[in-house]
Write a protein that holds these residues in place. Structure first.
Motif, mmCIF file in Angstrom:
data_model
loop_
_atom_site.group_PDB
_atom_site.id
_atom_site.type_symbol
_atom_site.label_atom_id
_atom_site.label_comp_id
_atom_site.label_asym_id
_atom_site.label_seq_id
_atom_site.Cartn_x
_atom_site.Cartn_y
_atom_site.Cartn_z
ATOM 1 N N TRP A 196 0.838 -1.200 0.000
ATOM 2 C CA TRP A 196 0.000 0.000 0.000
ATOM 3 C C TRP A 196 0.872 1.248 0.000
ATOM 4 C CZ3 TRP A 196 -5.419 0.770 0.407
ATOM 5 C CH2 TRP A 196 -6.179 -0.409 0.391
ATOM 6 N N LEU A 209 -0.901 7.260 -4.309
ATOM 7 C CA LEU A 209 -0.624 7.490 -5.723
ATOM 8 C C LEU A 209 0.324 8.674 -5.847
ATOM 9 C CD1 LEU A 209 -4.023 7.141 -7.636
ATOM 10 C CD2 LEU A 209 -2.280 5.404 -7.216
ATOM 11 N N TRP A 248 -6.467 3.418 -11.117
ATOM 12 C CA TRP A 248 -7.083 3.361 -9.788
ATOM 13 C C TRP A 248 -8.603 3.412 -9.919
ATOM 14 C CZ3 TRP A 248 -10.442 5.766 -6.586
ATOM 15 C CH2 TRP A 248 -10.334 5.537 -5.206
ATOM 16 N N TRP A 280 -11.399 0.637 -8.882
ATOM 17 C CA TRP A 280 -12.487 1.032 -7.979
ATOM 18 C C TRP A 280 -13.847 0.734 -8.592
ATOM 19 C CZ3 TRP A 280 -15.801 5.175 -9.318
ATOM 20 C CH2 TRP A 280 -16.711 5.539 -8.333
ATOM 21 N N ALA A 328 -3.388 3.182 -2.822
ATOM 22 C CA ALA A 328 -3.517 2.022 -3.706
ATOM 23 C C ALA A 328 -2.822 0.820 -3.085
ATOM 24 C CB ALA A 328 -2.914 2.323 -5.070
ATOM 25 N N THR A 386 -1.327 -2.610 -4.226
ATOM 26 C CA THR A 386 -0.910 -3.260 -5.462
ATOM 27 C C THR A 386 -0.331 -4.644 -5.179
ATOM 28 O OG1 THR A 386 1.258 -2.171 -5.345
ATOM 29 C CG2 THR A 386 -0.445 -1.080 -6.633
ATOM 30 N N ILE A 417 -3.272 -2.816 -9.399
ATOM 31 C CA ILE A 417 -4.026 -2.260 -8.272
ATOM 32 C C ILE A 417 -5.175 -3.207 -7.946
ATOM 33 C CG2 ILE A 417 -5.459 -0.345 -7.463
ATOM 34 C CD1 ILE A 417 -3.832 1.505 -9.258
ATOM 35 N N GLY A 456 -7.947 -0.248 -2.761
ATOM 36 C CA GLY A 456 -7.659 1.180 -2.641
ATOM 37 C C GLY A 456 -8.674 1.885 -1.782
#
Length: 237
Positions: free
Chosen positions: A112, A115, A124, A128, A151, A153, A159, A162
């Motif tokens: 984590w 961005l 992202w 989402w 984010a 990853t 990703i 988030g």
């Protein structure tokens, strides 16, 4: 304390809504009892938010565009009856609060971090939005505001989770938390990773937000407490 934290969460959330609206060229205004947008706000974002339990239905609707489609109101204390004005309840939720302290340990294999550039925003937003291609709801201007896009990853750089963390005067507000896929425990995993990163970036600050249904259960499982009801109204008449 419940009402106090609900009020802090409502204010923090209104500030995030204001950021999103201003990024779309829609100026917002904070009054003593209500935040409101000057014209129709972006999709999924309310036209008005009550900031105190004393806000009335008239306080809210007097400040917004009631004529064009899509008018919505965030009744932050679930106190208002907007049906006579042509609204219906879209959903109910709970404000949540988590005190500062030890964060849960995030899962291995997911990293984590905030961005770092606008180039990452489309990926992202697509994650989402359950894989649907980005439509530019979250504008690059937001990266220069008071909110941070976090984010999670995987090892290959994809990703997979988030959230948005909004720094308020005395709280961090979490919104738009997501976990890709529908694997059991995915929401809990996302909360654990998000909270670990929030504790690293803003140690000592309580965390607030709002959730409902299974997402609320996942948040409670990660140390949050429900502190008050809210209601979202959509004008259909």
């Amino acid at each position: 304390m419940g009402n106090e934290w609900a009020g802090a969460a409502a204010r923090n959330n209104a500030e995030w809504c204001d950021e999103v609206c201003r990024a779309h060229g829609v100026p917002g205004e904070f009054g003593a009892r209500v935040w409101s947008g000057a014209r129709r706000t972006p999709p999924l974002y309310p036209d008005a938010v009550s900031l105190t339990p004393e806000a009335s239905a008239a306080d809210l609707v007097a400040r917004i565009d009631m004529e064009s489609p899509g008018c919505s109101v965030k009744d932050s204390f679930a106190r208002l009856d907007l049906e006579p004005m042509g609204f219906e309840v879209l959903f109910d939720a709970q404000w949540i609060h988590r005190p500062p302290g030890a964060a849960p340990v995030g899962p291995p294999g997911i990293s984590w971090e905030p961005l770092k550039s606008a180039d990452s925003l489309p990926a992202w937003e697509t994650a989402w939005n359950d894989g649907e291609e980005s439509e530019g709801l979250f504008r690059p201007e937001l990266l220069a505001g008071d909110s941070t896009f976090l984010a999670g990853t995987s090892l290959d750089g994809t990703i997979v989770a988030g959230a948005v963390a909004s720094r308020g005067e005395r709280v961090i507000g979490i919104s738009n938390l997501f976990a890709a896929g529908d694997a059991p425990g995915a929401q809990e995993t996302a909360w654990a990773g998000c909270l670990t990163e929030v504790a690293r970036l803003w140690p000592g600050l309580p965390v607030v937000g709002y959730e409902s249904g299974e997402s609320l259960d996942a948040a409670v499982g990660q140390g949050f407490t429900p502190v008050g009801a809210l209601r979202i109204w959509l004008r259909t008449a």
